[in-house]
Design a protein around this motif. Structure first.
Motif, PDB file in Angstrom:
ATOM      1  N   UNK A 152      61.273  48.814  56.126  1.00  0.00           N
ATOM      2  CA  UNK A 152      61.455  47.412  55.756  1.00  0.00           C
ATOM      3  C   UNK A 152      60.109  46.763  55.501  1.00  0.00           C
ATOM      4  N   UNK A 153      60.125  45.683  54.737  1.00  0.00           N
ATOM      5  CA  UNK A 153      58.883  44.980  54.417  1.00  0.00           C
ATOM      6  C   UNK A 153      58.220  44.432  55.673  1.00  0.00           C
ATOM      7  N   UNK A 154      59.027  43.877  56.570  1.00  0.00           N
ATOM      8  CA  UNK A 154      58.475  43.271  57.785  1.00  0.00           C
ATOM      9  C   UNK A 154      57.832  44.311  58.688  1.00  0.00           C
ATOM     10  N   UNK A 155      58.491  45.458  58.857  1.00  0.00           N
ATOM     11  CA  UNK A 155      57.941  46.525  59.700  1.00  0.00           C
ATOM     12  C   UNK A 155      56.695  47.117  59.048  1.00  0.00           C
ATOM     13  N   UNK A 156      56.739  47.277  57.734  1.00  0.00           N
ATOM     14  CA  UNK A 156      55.582  47.826  57.039  1.00  0.00           C
ATOM     15  C   UNK A 156      54.379  46.900  57.171  1.00  0.00           C
ATOM     16  N   UNK A 194      53.223  41.034  49.240  1.00  0.00           N
ATOM     17  CA  UNK A 194      51.868  40.915  48.687  1.00  0.00           C
ATOM     18  C   UNK A 194      50.902  41.868  49.373  1.00  0.00           C
ATOM     19  N   UNK A 195      51.017  42.003  50.679  1.00  0.00           N
ATOM     20  CA  UNK A 195      50.146  42.929  51.402  1.00  0.00           C
ATOM     21  C   UNK A 195      50.419  44.362  50.962  1.00  0.00           C
ATOM     22  N   UNK A 196      51.687  44.719  50.816  1.00  0.00           N
ATOM     23  CA  UNK A 196      52.036  46.068  50.373  1.00  0.00           C
ATOM     24  C   UNK A 196      51.503  46.331  48.968  1.00  0.00           C
ATOM     25  N   UNK A 197      51.641  45.361  48.083  1.00  0.00           N
ATOM     26  CA  UNK A 197      51.139  45.509  46.719  1.00  0.00           C
ATOM     27  C   UNK A 197      49.632  45.794  46.717  1.00  0.00           C
ATOM     28  N   UNK A 198      48.909  45.135  47.608  1.00  0.00           N
ATOM     29  CA  UNK A 198      47.456  45.317  47.670  1.00  0.00           C
ATOM     30  C   UNK A 198      47.053  46.701  48.155  1.00  0.00           C
ATOM     31  N   UNK A 250      46.292  49.110  60.311  1.00  0.00           N
ATOM     32  CA  UNK A 250      45.456  50.170  59.729  1.00  0.00           C
ATOM     33  C   UNK A 250      45.008  49.753  58.330  1.00  0.00           C
ATOM     34  N   UNK A 251      43.801  49.210  58.200  1.00  0.00           N
ATOM     35  CA  UNK A 251      43.303  48.761  56.896  1.00  0.00           C
ATOM     36  C   UNK A 251      43.151  49.887  55.872  1.00  0.00           C
ATOM     37  N   UNK A 252      43.162  51.150  56.320  1.00  0.00           N
ATOM     38  CA  UNK A 252      43.006  52.273  55.400  1.00  0.00           C
ATOM     39  C   UNK A 252      44.336  52.857  54.933  1.00  0.00           C
ATOM     40  N   UNK A 253      45.447  52.340  55.440  1.00  0.00           N
ATOM     41  CA  UNK A 253      46.767  52.885  55.108  1.00  0.00           C
ATOM     42  C   UNK A 253      47.114  52.558  53.657  1.00  0.00           C
ATOM     43  N   UNK A 254      47.418  53.599  52.880  1.00  0.00           N
ATOM     44  CA  UNK A 254      47.773  53.441  51.465  1.00  0.00           C
ATOM     45  C   UNK A 254      49.204  53.917  51.244  1.00  0.00           C
ATOM     46  N   UNK A 255      49.870  53.323  50.251  1.00  0.00           N
ATOM     47  CA  UNK A 255      51.306  53.562  50.128  1.00  0.00           C
ATOM     48  C   UNK A 255      51.751  53.867  48.706  1.00  0.00           C
ATOM     49  N   UNK A 256      52.945  54.461  48.637  1.00  0.00           N
ATOM     50  CA  UNK A 256      53.752  54.481  47.424  1.00  0.00           C
ATOM     51  C   UNK A 256      54.696  53.295  47.509  1.00  0.00           C
ATOM     52  N   UNK A 257      54.652  52.432  46.509  1.00  0.00           N
ATOM     53  CA  UNK A 257      55.449  51.207  46.519  1.00  0.00           C
ATOM     54  C   UNK A 257      56.812  51.477  45.909  1.00  0.00           C
ATOM     55  N   UNK A 258      57.851  51.389  46.731  1.00  0.00           N
ATOM     56  CA  UNK A 258      59.233  51.511  46.265  1.00  0.00           C
ATOM     57  C   UNK A 258      60.055  50.445  46.971  1.00  0.00           C
ATOM     58  N   UNK A 259      60.058  49.254  46.384  1.00  0.00           N
ATOM     59  CA  UNK A 259      60.713  48.113  47.020  1.00  0.00           C
ATOM     60  C   UNK A 259      62.225  48.180  46.915  1.00  0.00           C
ATOM     61  N   UNK A 260      62.772  49.143  46.180  1.00  0.00           N
ATOM     62  CA  UNK A 260      64.230  49.258  46.080  1.00  0.00           C
ATOM     63  C   UNK A 260      64.857  49.434  47.461  1.00  0.00           C
TER      64      UNK A 260
END
Length: 270
Positions: free
Chosen positions: A136-140, A175-179, A147-157
């Motif tokens: 979920x967005x809130x948990x993410x 917005x944080x996830x997008x960044x 962890x400022x170094x954590x990078x993601x694959x964005x799949x908001x579906x």
């Protein structure tokens, strides 16, 4: 800044892999995103050789580790990652952890991936996905802040399905996830599911436009940083794709839908 479009193997695993590679090139994709069955050396070698001989780049995909025991989960996860690292992917997109593991245990799993990445030199990024630590967005948001170094694959579906919204009330988390996004799964979800039946249908225009807006922001972030981006249109087969009861006849064609999404984004970001 270069945007590349990769085709998911998911949905085409029954096709001979060489034929799949040829179809990928014919459709105009730049590469493939795929997973491997750990221990099947014949499969791994065949797939890598088929891609290399055609000049096809690939992103490794991990999704298999679901062991409910945390210690065993970490060991199995590391073995799965090591198997993919052996294929020399551009990087690995990982569905990581479990949604019901504690925050601390999921952090341990993420740390194991980070250690393997540092040793191997292969980046490992974490997909936002139901059932995983990032469900979920809130948990993410909490993990990204920790962890400022954590990078993601964005799949908001997935997040739309979990929250039963188009995330209008979670803009800070999005917005944080997008960044932190380094990879996009370009599938359109909506309030009641992780995949609309057809993104071209007018009844799903609000969902499509919400996703396009998020992807636009990721592209702008990458442009500003002068970093390349890979987008994988990832509409899936049954049971992701809505189908007619009993016959399981899909309501649209998975391959055509993904090619449509690739071409739509190519034109948009030309």
């Amino acid at each position: 800044m270069k945007i590349s479009y990769f085709c998911p193997l998911w949905g085409s695993v029954e096709m001979p892999f060489e034929a799949f590679c040829d179809q990928v090139l014919e459709a105009g994709y730049d590469g493939i995103e795929l997973s491997y069955d750990r221990g099947d050396e014949t499969q791994r070698k065949q797939r890598v050789e088929a891609m290399k001989s055609r000049g096809i780049a690939h992103v490794g995909q991990h999704w298999q580790t679901v062991n409910p025991d945390v210690e065993a989960h970490i060991e199995e996860y590391k073995q799965q990652l090591e198997w993919i690292i052996g294929t020399e992917p551009l990087y690995i997109n990982s569905q990581t952890g479990r949604d019901w593991f504690s925050f601390e245990d999921n952090q341990r799993i993420i740390a194991a991936a980070k250690e393997m990445s540092e040793v191997s030199g292969v980046n490992i990024i974490h997909e936002t996905h139901r059932g995983k630590f990032s469900y979920s967005a809130a948990v993410m948001h909490r993990f990204l802040e920790a962890d400022p170094e954590l990078r993601i694959t964005f799949d908001a579906s997935h997040w739309c399905c979990v929250s039963e919204t188009l995330l209008e009330d979670q803009q800070d988390s999005v917005a944080l996830a997008i960044s932190r996004a380094d990879h996009i799964h370009a599938r359109v979800g909506f309030q009641e599911g992780p995949q609309v039946s057809d993104p071209r249908a007018p009844e799903f225009s609000d969902a499509l436009n919400a996703h396009l807006g998020w992807w636009d922001q990721i592209v702008e972030c990458k442009k500003a940083a002068n970093e390349d981006l890979i987008i994988c249109p990832e509409f899936g087969p049954w049971p992701y794709i809505p189908s007619v009861p009993y016959t399981l006849q899909p309501l649209c064609d998975q391959w055509d839908t993904n090619v449509y999404m690739m071409n739509l984004l190519r034109e948009s970001y030309r």
